[in-house]
Design an enzyme around this catalytic site. Structure first.
Site, PDB file in Angstrom:
ATOM      1  N   ASN A 153       0.828  -1.198   0.000  1.00  0.00           N
ATOM      2  CA  ASN A 153       0.000   0.000   0.000  1.00  0.00           C
ATOM      3  C   ASN A 153       0.869   1.257   0.000  1.00  0.00           C
ATOM      4  O   ASN A 153       1.716   1.362  -0.902  1.00  0.00           O
ATOM      5  CB  ASN A 153      -1.148  -0.009   1.014  1.00  0.00           C
ATOM      6  CG  ASN A 153      -0.843  -0.500   2.400  1.00  0.00           C
ATOM      7  OD1 ASN A 153      -0.303  -1.557   2.579  1.00  0.00           O
ATOM      8  ND2 ASN A 153      -1.202   0.287   3.387  1.00  0.00           N
ATOM      9  N   ASP A 154       0.688   2.174   0.928  1.00  0.00           N
ATOM     10  CA  ASP A 154       1.238   3.531   0.807  1.00  0.00           C
ATOM     11  C   ASP A 154       2.719   3.606   0.420  1.00  0.00           C
ATOM     12  O   ASP A 154       3.540   2.877   0.979  1.00  0.00           O
ATOM     13  CB  ASP A 154       1.146   4.278   2.145  1.00  0.00           C
ATOM     14  CG  ASP A 154      -0.109   4.012   2.920  1.00  0.00           C
ATOM     15  OD1 ASP A 154      -0.933   3.209   2.490  1.00  0.00           O
ATOM     16  OD2 ASP A 154      -0.240   4.612   3.995  1.00  0.00           O
TER      17      ASP A 154
ATOM     18  N   GLN B 198       4.475   0.375   2.152  1.00  0.00           N
ATOM     19  CA  GLN B 198       3.791  -0.534   3.068  1.00  0.00           C
ATOM     20  C   GLN B 198       3.630  -1.886   2.379  1.00  0.00           C
ATOM     21  O   GLN B 198       3.130  -1.959   1.254  1.00  0.00           O
ATOM     22  CB  GLN B 198       2.420   0.045   3.419  1.00  0.00           C
ATOM     23  CG  GLN B 198       2.493   1.393   4.120  1.00  0.00           C
ATOM     24  CD  GLN B 198       2.755   1.246   5.593  1.00  0.00           C
ATOM     25  OE1 GLN B 198       1.846   0.930   6.346  1.00  0.00           O
ATOM     26  NE2 GLN B 198       3.988   1.469   6.021  1.00  0.00           N
TER      27      GLN B 198
HETATM   28  N1  DQQ Z   1      -2.068   2.733   5.672  1.00  0.00           N
HETATM   29  C1  DQQ Z   1      -2.862   3.871   5.980  1.00  0.00           C
HETATM   30  C2  DQQ Z   1      -2.018   4.660   6.858  1.00  0.00           C
HETATM   31  C3  DQQ Z   1      -1.289   3.663   7.627  1.00  0.00           C
HETATM   32  C4  DQQ Z   1      -1.059   2.580   6.653  1.00  0.00           C
HETATM   33  C5  DQQ Z   1      -3.313   4.557   4.752  1.00  0.00           C
HETATM   34  C6  DQQ Z   1      -1.129   1.225   7.240  1.00  0.00           C
HETATM   35  O1  DQQ Z   1      -2.755   5.503   7.698  1.00  0.00           O
HETATM   36  O2  DQQ Z   1      -0.119   4.138   8.189  1.00  0.00           O
HETATM   37  O3  DQQ Z   1      -3.393   3.743   3.668  1.00  0.00           O
HETATM   38  O4  DQQ Z   1      -1.014   0.238   6.295  1.00  0.00           O
END
Ligand code: DQQ
Length: 454
Positions: free
Chosen positions: A2-3, A19
């Site tokens: 993810n991020d 992430q």
């Molecule tokens: N993903 C969220 C964030 C966090 C992360 C946003 C956790 O707030 O830190 O996609 O996977």
């Protein structure tokens, strides 16, 4: 994945952390993956940079954060997760950014500020003014809305809480709702203004990213403008910027899938990173986004058509131009007779059983992505996506589109972006068409490149 996290240019190379769940294509046990690039186009995987430490303040996950150069020491600031607590942690990198050691005194902020009933306290944006570090943390307060909290530190270890630079209102929906908690704040000077990006979170769901443009003075941010950053909502989320050595502000977003969790597990992967975008401010003080010019390196076989009069009702499927990895630039000329709605169709089957329609509505002044017929698979997302794009007097419409299998990024006149995901099922859904409805439209030029390896 993810991020995007910890974006930094270090000794000339672009490093992207992100992430990452090594256990599979679902959210959980968040680590930091790592990739490196010299040209923003070709990326090489490096070993995982951060993993949760059993018994540590990040034992349930190393959530989002950023990277800074701390007098020569590469340093991460990230959100450690433990028992539903979210607390800022540090890690220090080796000279090549491959090995990371967590700070023994983690977490560096033990609790959120007192006096608020927090519904979230995570994700970081760090900058330096003189010898002082500043940090924003995303937060939300029950029955109030999202907040971006400002802290100050001499050394990244000892932090003083200052104040929220901005507080949202969860009841306000105009011009756009900002939810109940703000994830992934990113804050930057741009032109003579400041831009704050926040990702809107509510009821346990990620929604979309918005940007504010405004003035930052005395630890307060006064927004003058608020808008969605990308009309593709979850398909361009949790973005983070990197100011590179050329002084460009580059932005990447995480493009979430538009298919079921089961389909993601079956595919064995989930989530992609967008192309890098170069940010600037328009003459009206709004955010402009253009694909980083480096992406042109991927241009292969080129097709060009000029001065096409597109008549209403029939879609002209272009002969000989097709593909699932294409860069397209279409320049439409607008005048009194131009159709109320016109645009392009991509990933079209020859009989149009599958097709994705990217259009402009002159009445609504919107760009629109119609995925209702993108796929024969009934499980995938097919909602209509749209957002405002008001054209200036005499202005034409330029659609700059990147198709890369399941992801489509549309840049319209560099000031409206729409990122989406589609999952055509037919192997022959590869065609490209142009159409007009209710009148003709003039396509001044259409450039298409097959995207190759560069
Ligand atoms: N993903 C969220 C964030 C966090 C992360 C946003 C956790 O707030 O830190 O996609 O996977």
């Amino acid at each position: 994945m993810n991020d995007p996290n910890g974006l930094i240019q270090w000794e000339g190379k672009y490093h992207m952390f992100y992430q990452y769940n090594p256990q599979g294509a679902f959210h959980g046990t968040i680590h930091w993956g790592h990739a490196v690039s010299e040209d923003l186009v070709h990326w090489a995987h490096l070993p995982v940079a951060l993993a949760p430490t059993p018994g540590g303040p990040d034992e349930d996950g190393c959530w989002s954060g950023c990277a800074v150069n701390n007098n020569g020491t590469p340093t991460f600031v990230y959100s450690g997760h433990q028992d539903h607590q979210e607390r800022p942690c540090l890690a220090f990198g080796s000279a090549d950014l491959v090995k990371w050691e967590k700070y023994a005194g983690n977490p560096v902020i033990a609790t959120p500020p007192e006096g608020w009933q927090m519904v979230g306290f995570r994700d970081h944006c760090i900058w330096r003014e003189g010898e002082t570090w500043y940090q924003l943390i995303g937060a939300g307060v029950k029955d109030v809305g999202g907040m971006a909290l400002l802290y100050r530190s001499p050394d990244l270890i000892h932090w003083d809480y200052l104040n929220p630079i901005l507080i949202g209102d969860h009841k306000q929906t105009d011009p756009v709702w900002t939810g109940t908690m703000w994830e992934c704040p990113d804050f930057m000077p741009l032109g003579d203004k400041h831009v704050l990006l926040i990702s809107v979170w509510a009821e346990n769901r990620t929604r979309y990213t918005v940007y504010f443009v405004g003035e930052y003075r005395e630890y307060q941010f006064k927004p003058e403008h608020l808008q969605k950053l990308d009309y593709g909502d979850i398909h361009f989320y949790a973005p983070q910027k990197l100011v590179d050595q050329q002084g460009r502000t580059l932005l990447w977003g995480w493009s979430q899938e538009g298919r079921s969790p089961q389909a993601q597990r079956a595919a064995g992967w989930s989530g992609v990173m967008s192309l890098p975008r170069v940010l600037s401010l328009s003459e009206e003080g709004l955010l402009q986004m253009a694909p980083a010019p480096e992406i042109q390196r991927l241009r292969g076989q080129h097709y060009q058509l000029t001065d096409i009069e597109v008549s209403p009702a029939v879609t002209e499927i272009l002969a000989g131009v097709q593909g699932e990895c294409l860069e397209i630039i279409a320049e439409f000329e607008l005048d009194e007779v131009t159709a109320p709605e016109f645009g392009l169709k991509v990933r079209c089957a020859p009989d149009e059983e599958e097709e994705t329609v990217i259009s402009y509505s002159r009445g609504a002044q919107e760009i629109i992505m119609d995925r209702s017929r993108s796929s024969l698979d009934p499980e995938v997302h097919r909602s209509l996506q749209a957002g405002p794009l008001a054209l200036r007097p005499g202005e034409g419409l330029t659609l700059h589109i990147f198709l890369d299998r399941s992801i489509i990024e549309v840049y319209a006149n560099t000031r409206a972006c729409l990122t989406s995901r589609i999952y055509p099922t037919r192997p022959d859904s590869l065609g490209l068409g142009v159409f007009a409805q209710g009148g003709p439209v003039k396509l001044k030029s259409l450039d298409v490149w097959e995207m190759g390896e560069g």
